[in-house]
Design an enzyme around this catalytic site. Structure first.
Site, PDB file in Angstrom:
ATOM      1  CG  LEU A  40       2.534  -9.316   1.926  1.00 52.30           C
ATOM      2  CD1 LEU A  40       2.420  -9.256   0.512  1.00 52.30           C
ATOM      3  CD2 LEU A  40       2.060 -10.859   2.767  1.00 52.30           C
ATOM      4  CG  ASP A  41       1.125  -3.756  -0.192  1.00 52.56           C
ATOM      5  OD1 ASP A  41       2.116  -3.086   0.283  1.00 52.56           O
ATOM      6  OD2 ASP A  41       0.426  -3.257  -1.307  1.00 52.56           O
ATOM      7  N   PRO A  42       0.055  -4.129   4.265  1.00 49.11           N
ATOM      8  CG  PRO A  42       0.180  -2.056   5.799  1.00 49.11           C
ATOM      9  CD  PRO A  42       0.301  -2.752   4.137  1.00 49.11           C
ATOM     10  N   GLY A  44      -2.248  -7.246   2.605  1.00 53.65           N
ATOM     11  CA  GLY A  44      -1.849  -8.197   2.042  1.00 53.65           C
ATOM     12  C   GLY A  44      -1.469  -9.458   3.060  1.00 53.65           C
ATOM     13  NE  ARG A 175      -0.271  -1.053  -1.808  1.00 51.16           N
ATOM     14  CZ  ARG A 175       0.865   0.267  -1.351  1.00 51.16           C
ATOM     15  NH1 ARG A 175      -0.660   0.927  -1.819  1.00 51.16           N
ATOM     16  NH2 ARG A 175       1.694   0.191  -1.279  1.00 51.16           N
TER      17      ARG A 175
END
Length: 296
Positions: A40-42, A44, A175
């Protein structure tokens, strides 16, 4: 602490990588082996399932599970990372979104689509992670991937921002979806906020924050937050065994299921021992005959 196998569902905070979130949880659990089920993206927040103990062997069964996200997309400029943490790629412009036009443009992003990952991502280019190349200001050219957008819903529009709910396949980048949507509308866009609300059978209602976990001992975390291994991958039929059969399975021996069992015609089953714990995952090798290939 004994043998502990299962999953803990984190509500990951913003500003933390998935790797660091798992390391932080591992520290709370006294170093217990653990691994997450999908980065999971930072930026997010939300659902980050973490398998612990021998349950890490079940990761293979979650590779194709769908994910659900709620994202706030800011229109008016694109960024180098396709989210709010990146550098603007153009001068920001003032945009007032037309809800009907935006809703109509979502149609082309539903279903099976070709998507290019963001230049700052974990995808590899020549064996090197794309984000490492991007940090060194080296050009990043990533091949498109085929992904599936099962549901894409416009929840809200406010000024230059829109809130979207997306159910998609593993490997989909929200994204990139935001970036491509901005390109389609001709104004640029990026993800301002991102929250993952589901991964497979794990939902945000199952998740625990670090604030909640850090107030507990390791034993309390496991008793309150651990999803037992026997409950994982609920799509697999269950075969319950007695102690004699369990001993044979632990030595890798094959076993037969009843013709009246839910798993009698299945390709893969979970065997549960008399204590209610996951004993193995086994694949069919003949009519109602199974061979263990993941043994606990």
């Amino acid at each position: 602490m004994g043998l502990v196998n299962g999953a803990i569902i984190l509500d990951k905070p913003a500003g933390v990588t998935s790797f660091k979130a798992v390391s932080r949880l591992r520290g709370l659990l006294g170093g217990l082996r653990s691994g997450h089920l999908g980065t999971l993206d930072p930026l997010g927040t939300g659902v980050l399932p973490v398998l612990v103990g021998r349950a890490t062997r079940l990761a293979r069964f979650y590779l194709d599970h769908s994910r659900e996200y709620v994202a706030t997309v800011r229109f008016g400029w694109a960024t180098s990372t396709y989210d709010a943490e990146g550098e603007p790629l153009s001068d920001p412009s003032e945009v007032t979104l037309d809800r009907a036009a935006l809703d109509a443009s979502l149609g082309q992003f539903r279903g099976s689509i070709s998507q290019v990952p963001p230049p700052v991502s974990a995808k590899k280019v020549g064996g090197v992670r794309a984000y490492r190349l991007a940090r060194k200001q080296r050009p990043v050219e990533l091949d498109p991937s085929q992904v599936s957008i099962e549901e894409l819903e416009l929840l809200d529009v406010s000024g230059a921002s829109a809130t979207l709910r997306c159910v998609c396949s593993a490997g989909t980048y929200i994204r990139s979806l935001a970036h491509d949507l901005g390109t389609e509308l001709g104004c640029g866009a990026h993800v301002a906020e991102l929250r993952r609300t589901r991964v497979g059978e794990f939902s945000i209602e199952d998740a625990s924050t670090f604030e909640e976990l850090e107030s507990l001992s390791a034993g309390e975390i496991l008793s309150r937050a651990l999803v037992p291994a026997a409950e994982l991958v609920p799509s697999l039929p269950v075969h319950r065994v007695d102690s004699t059969e369990a001993a044979k399975i632990r030595h890798g021996q094959q076993f037969r299921v009843s013709p009246f069992s839910a798993g009698s015609s299945a390709r893969i089953v979970k065997a549960i021992d008399p204590r209610g714990e996951l004993l193995c995952v086994a694949r069919a090798v003949g009519p109602r005959m199974f061979h263990p290939f993941v043994v606990f």
